[in-house]
Design a protein around this motif. Sequence first.
Motif, PDB file in Angstrom:
ATOM      1  N   THR A 288      27.646  37.567  33.755  1.00 34.84           N
ATOM      2  CA  THR A 288      29.082  38.315  33.028  1.00 34.84           C
ATOM      3  C   THR A 288      30.419  38.103  33.757  1.00 34.84           C
ATOM      4  O   THR A 288      30.492  37.375  34.701  1.00 34.84           O
ATOM      5  N   VAL A 289      30.669  37.950  32.400  1.00 40.35           N
ATOM      6  CA  VAL A 289      32.045  37.619  32.843  1.00 40.35           C
ATOM      7  C   VAL A 289      33.048  38.700  32.897  1.00 40.35           C
ATOM      8  O   VAL A 289      33.156  39.460  32.223  1.00 40.35           O
ATOM      9  N   SER A 290      34.105  39.479  34.528  1.00 42.92           N
ATOM     10  CA  SER A 290      34.898  40.580  34.509  1.00 42.92           C
ATOM     11  C   SER A 290      35.935  40.509  35.335  1.00 42.92           C
ATOM     12  O   SER A 290      35.752  38.968  35.652  1.00 42.92           O
ATOM     13  N   TYR A 322      44.945  35.506  39.561  1.00 39.17           N
ATOM     14  CA  TYR A 322      45.233  35.601  41.100  1.00 39.17           C
ATOM     15  C   TYR A 322      44.249  34.846  41.897  1.00 39.17           C
ATOM     16  O   TYR A 322      44.565  33.167  42.278  1.00 39.17           O
ATOM     17  N   LYS A 323      42.648  35.302  41.538  1.00 44.01           N
ATOM     18  CA  LYS A 323      41.420  33.824  42.068  1.00 44.01           C
ATOM     19  C   LYS A 323      40.615  34.472  41.056  1.00 44.01           C
ATOM     20  O   LYS A 323      40.344  35.152  39.356  1.00 44.01           O
ATOM     21  N   VAL A 324      39.414  33.088  40.604  1.00 45.27           N
ATOM     22  CA  VAL A 324      38.148  33.289  40.027  1.00 45.27           C
ATOM     23  C   VAL A 324      37.487  33.255  40.438  1.00 45.27           C
ATOM     24  O   VAL A 324      36.939  31.660  41.677  1.00 45.27           O
ATOM     25  N   GLY A 327      30.993  33.854  40.972  1.00 39.93           N
ATOM     26  CA  GLY A 327      29.926  35.514  42.069  1.00 39.93           C
ATOM     27  C   GLY A 327      30.998  36.870  41.523  1.00 39.93           C
ATOM     28  O   GLY A 327      31.687  36.785  41.096  1.00 39.93           O
ATOM     29  N   GLY A 328      30.119  37.483  43.034  1.00 34.10           N
ATOM     30  CA  GLY A 328      31.186  38.651  43.110  1.00 34.10           C
ATOM     31  C   GLY A 328      32.017  38.441  43.811  1.00 34.10           C
ATOM     32  O   GLY A 328      32.190  37.087  44.238  1.00 34.10           O
ATOM     33  N   PRO A 329      32.802  39.137  43.999  1.00 35.91           N
ATOM     34  CA  PRO A 329      34.297  39.347  44.737  1.00 35.91           C
ATOM     35  C   PRO A 329      34.044  38.871  46.716  1.00 35.91           C
ATOM     36  O   PRO A 329      34.375  38.462  47.816  1.00 35.91           O
ATOM     37  N   ALA A 348      27.270  35.473  38.064  1.00 35.55           N
ATOM     38  CA  ALA A 348      29.031  36.332  37.023  1.00 35.55           C
ATOM     39  C   ALA A 348      29.788  35.406  37.566  1.00 35.55           C
ATOM     40  O   ALA A 348      30.060  34.499  38.397  1.00 35.55           O
ATOM     41  N   ILE A 349      31.223  35.640  36.701  1.00 35.06           N
ATOM     42  CA  ILE A 349      32.297  34.912  36.981  1.00 35.06           C
ATOM     43  C   ILE A 349      33.131  36.026  36.762  1.00 35.06           C
ATOM     44  O   ILE A 349      33.632  37.016  36.152  1.00 35.06           O
ATOM     45  N   THR A 350      34.144  36.182  38.430  1.00 32.18           N
ATOM     46  CA  THR A 350      34.682  37.491  38.712  1.00 32.18           C
ATOM     47  C   THR A 350      36.172  37.242  38.399  1.00 32.18           C
ATOM     48  O   THR A 350      36.734  36.113  38.798  1.00 32.18           O
ATOM     49  N   ILE A 351      37.252  37.501  37.516  1.00 32.11           N
ATOM     50  CA  ILE A 351      38.654  37.236  37.632  1.00 32.11           C
ATOM     51  C   ILE A 351      39.367  38.604  38.041  1.00 32.11           C
ATOM     52  O   ILE A 351      39.567  39.369  37.474  1.00 32.11           O
TER      53      ILE A 351
END
Length: 441
Positions: A288-290, A322-324, A327-329, A348-351
């Motif tokens: 998931t890229v979100s 600001y942050k990549v 995984g998740g936050p 996942a990659i969370t942007i």
Amino acid sequence: MAFSFFGGIHPKENKWYAEEQKIMEFPEPDILVIPMSQHIGAPCKPLVKKNDLVKVGQKIGDNQGLCVPVHASVSGKVKAVEARAHSSGTTMMSVVIENDHQHTLCEDIKPRTQEEVDALTPEELMNIIREGGIVGMGGATFPTHVKLSSGIGKVDTIIVNAGECEPYIVSDDRICQEYPEKIISGLRVIMKIFGLNEAHIGIEDNKPTAAKILRRTIGPDGGITVDVLPAKYPQGAEKQLIYAVTGREVPSGGLPAAVGCAVFNAATCMAIHDVVYEGMPLIKRVVTVSGDITMEPKNLMVPIGTAYNDLLEAVGHSENPYKVISGGPMMGVTQYDLSVPTTKGTNAITILGHANKFSVEDSRCIRCGKCIDACPMKLMPVLMYKALYTGDVEEMKATNIMDCIECGSCAYTCPACVPLVLAFRSGKQQIRMAAAAAAKK
């Protein structure tokens, strides 16, 4: 019956960004970097060298002991065998492959019929799973064949983890909706290995479509129960999921097998099906890229070794991130180098944009106790944090810091924005280093 584990939190889920996005095949990049360590245990030794030609699914790294092999996710030429940046924040010996885009399949990859699979012994199945490089794909990356072999004779309850409680991430939700047959097929392989006729799938109630599809796929007499659990973070943590499904509590320092349970991620079950029935090792996974600044959040079937940069480009972002996070936050690792490759554990990659930028200039514990109420492991984060300042390893151990699952619930609730998880990771590393030093004496 669902049991509610102690503590936990209810962060904003933010799954709406990508939850309706069907899985798309990500185009194979020109260059892929395959790390030799994508699992807990000994790193693989490269089996190829510069200028070698490799094929899809070919084993390119392996080792003895607690280890699983890694495979080429594309065909092409080995451009280099060298240390490259890794999503863990370190460097890792890696095989760099220049893709020829011919998708030439390795001769060792041979599908099996149902009759052939039925004839395999548990030992043969575990060897196939090991050779396929299968690991826990929820992020832990523990070698699956080791979990299976160590649980034989001890496990009476199998649980598939489809909880996916982390904000933004929906990769497991999507595979439950789009590949339910593969998940159930892989689960039945696990059931055969353990010699069990029943199993559970734990899923949160914010995924009703996935739960409905799984139940329909299993059928009325499948021996598999879909347990729909009230959404609460960290429901997907192994020990919390076991309690939620069975009411059994894994003891401090213990493993799930101590209470007769074994937990496998939904994506791991799918990977087991792929290697047992299709002969295909773990060379791709759904990511998931979100994030709050993504222009087109997506769920992508990604070849292992694809750079994060390529995935960010595929979704776009409305401002400079600001942050990549890998995984998740809540439990993910912030990245400093976006050339790092996708690995088996990358779900996942969370942007995140600058709206998420918040900090306290001088963060100090105010002893409010919110972290204690939130901790799902029933620990005392306030005392754990205090112990870190003493530098006394024995005092850290006395707080049971090693039982911390680093879920981030304490940091989420802390009004002083104390970096608790970072501190606890540091403390656990100090304990490990002290133990290693003592062993050398």
